[in-house]
Motif scaffolding. Structure first.
Motif, PDB file in Angstrom:
ATOM      1  N   UNK A  23       0.846  -1.204   0.000  1.00 19.68           N
ATOM      2  CA  UNK A  23       0.000   0.000   0.000  1.00 19.68           C
ATOM      3  C   UNK A  23       0.878   1.249   0.000  1.00 19.68           C
ATOM      4  N   UNK A  24       1.967   1.242   0.755  1.00 19.34           N
ATOM      5  CA  UNK A  24       2.887   2.384   0.771  1.00 19.34           C
ATOM      6  C   UNK A  24       3.525   2.591  -0.597  1.00 19.34           C
ATOM      7  N   UNK A  25       3.932   1.507  -1.275  1.00 21.06           N
ATOM      8  CA  UNK A  25       4.518   1.626  -2.616  1.00 21.06           C
ATOM      9  C   UNK A  25       3.506   2.209  -3.589  1.00 21.06           C
ATOM     10  N   UNK A  75      -0.216  17.557 -11.784  1.00 23.86           N
ATOM     11  CA  UNK A  75      -0.340  18.945 -11.324  1.00 23.86           C
ATOM     12  C   UNK A  75       0.585  19.869 -12.106  1.00 23.86           C
ATOM     13  N   UNK A  76       1.788  19.376 -12.439  1.00 20.36           N
ATOM     14  CA  UNK A  76       2.717  20.169 -13.248  1.00 20.36           C
ATOM     15  C   UNK A  76       2.130  20.403 -14.636  1.00 20.36           C
ATOM     16  N   UNK A  81       3.775   5.839  -5.613  1.00 17.33           N
ATOM     17  CA  UNK A  81       3.639   5.918  -7.070  1.00 17.33           C
ATOM     18  C   UNK A  81       2.524   6.891  -7.437  1.00 17.33           C
ATOM     19  N   UNK A  82       1.409   6.795  -6.749  1.00 19.23           N
ATOM     20  CA  UNK A  82       0.282   7.695  -7.043  1.00 19.23           C
ATOM     21  C   UNK A  82       0.629   9.152  -6.738  1.00 19.23           C
ATOM     22  N   UNK A  83       1.412   9.382  -5.680  1.00 22.96           N
ATOM     23  CA  UNK A  83       1.829  10.752  -5.379  1.00 22.96           C
ATOM     24  C   UNK A  83       2.729  11.296  -6.474  1.00 22.96           C
TER      25      UNK A  83
END
Length: 104
Positions: A44-46, A59-60, A50-52
């Protein structure tokens, strides 16, 4: 006959605690090994990292598009941006023009 009543008595006394133990073991195992369990935390952390990263890239890109839209605002359009966009969309280039492809 006495054996049968002993078995029924044993089943009546041990049945409900055994059923509760089985149900508790099932939910406990699911809490540890399930898709949202304790062992899945690293995965879940990985996925979150990746999603972040994907979100930052989006956003860029959104900021770049927002800037282009602001440059093409009809009330105060940037003449260079309008000229560039018109030439690109209409595929119109004067023979004297020098085209510099910036790889975009």
């Amino acid at each position: 006959m006495a054996k049968r009543s002993t078995f029924r008595t044993l089943l009546r006394r041990a049945g409900p605690p055994a059923a509760l133990l089985i149900v508790g073991a099932f939910f406990g195992g699911y809490a540890i090994m399930g898709p949202n369990g304790a062992l899945a935390y690293g995965d879940i952390q990985r996925q979150l990292n990746k999603r972040e990263g994907d979100l930052a890239a989006l956003e860029k890109r959104r900021a770049e598009l927002k800037n282009r839209v602001a440059l093409l605002d009809p009330r105060h359009a940037d003449p260079d941006m309008v000229d560039e966009l018109a030439r690109r969309k209409l595929n119109v280039v004067h023979p004297d023009d020098m085209i510099v492809d910036l790889g975009k």
